[in-house]
Design an enzyme around this catalytic site. Sequence first.
Site, mmCIF file in Angstrom:
data_model
loop_
_atom_site.group_PDB
_atom_site.id
_atom_site.type_symbol
_atom_site.label_atom_id
_atom_site.label_comp_id
_atom_site.label_asym_id
_atom_site.label_seq_id
_atom_site.Cartn_x
_atom_site.Cartn_y
_atom_site.Cartn_z
ATOM 1 C CG ASP A 46 64.498 57.568 63.255
ATOM 2 O OD1 ASP A 46 64.315 56.517 62.612
ATOM 3 O OD2 ASP A 46 63.562 58.220 63.775
ATOM 4 C CB SER A 47 67.038 52.354 62.042
ATOM 5 O OG SER A 47 67.665 52.741 60.832
ATOM 6 C CG ASP A 85 64.431 58.743 59.216
ATOM 7 O OD1 ASP A 85 63.593 58.990 58.328
ATOM 8 O OD2 ASP A 85 64.571 57.621 59.727
ATOM 9 C CE LYS A 115 62.235 57.092 56.567
ATOM 10 N NZ LYS A 115 61.637 56.960 57.935
ATOM 11 C CD GLU A 117 58.840 57.332 62.276
ATOM 12 O OE1 GLU A 117 58.030 57.184 63.221
ATOM 13 O OE2 GLU A 117 59.964 56.785 62.250
ATOM 14 C CD GLU A 180 58.843 50.180 59.921
ATOM 15 O OE1 GLU A 180 59.189 51.361 59.679
ATOM 16 O OE2 GLU A 180 59.413 49.465 60.765
#
Length: 263
Positions: A46-47, A85, A115, A117, A180
């Site tokens: 999602d970057s 993501d 993925k 978080e 991260e």
Amino acid sequence: MTKTVSTTSLLEMKRKGEKITMVTAYDYPFARLLDQSRIDTILVGDSVGVVVAGYKDTLPVTVDEMIYHGRAVVRGSERALVIVDLPFMSYQVSIADAKFQAGRIMKETGAGAVKLEGGITMQETIKALVDIGIPVCAHIGLTPQAVNQLGGFKVQREKERLMQDAQAVAEAGAFAVVIECVPAEIATEISQSLTIPTIGIGAGPGCDGQVLVMHDMLTLFDRFRPSFVKQYADLGRETRKALENYSREVKDGSFPGPEHSFS
Ligand code: KIV
């Protein structure tokens, strides 16, 4: 025939001590370049919201946008495992939401995994997805979707909490975990304590693999550069040079030449 990378091949790579490579991509041409370079896993992160769409953080990214980019990347890759993501608020409200949105991503992109978080707080969600056949890569440490809660993009140093988060996602059935912005020593200890692979970003060399954002490592994004990024090329400079040459040649009439024209 090309041997494709699967979630189980990543576990096998960890077992054999072979490092895992992961790079982000958001479109077909870069997915092809990563695949041709034998990068093991492509993360449709999602970057994309920051390095492609120009938002200040990843929060505005939607599931539909992830599906659009995920599809393009899957079309461009034959060998690498593609992980997409789950964006902010697509899985945090309820497990039913998480199943629905992760299911859409798998079904509509053809990716091999999703993925999300979070550590302990996401344990039940990860388990629920894994139970219905959706492979999950977890993401702990600095979790950019929680940037407002964390007070900025900062190194995460709470060792006990990080160890517990890592254990929780592994127990829930995640096939890998991204770590991260965590001190190298802590990330190494986590990596040694887990049977699933750890993929570090700003987490030192002791992780089982590494991930970088493509636009950072190739210098295609210049608004800011985290200190843990190594620039492997300056495609921003090369692109500006090419565009300036093109502009000069159009203005002075040397492009198009006879070889670029029809008689
Ligand atoms: O969105 C992303 O690109 C990521 C990486 C920073 C791991 O989550």
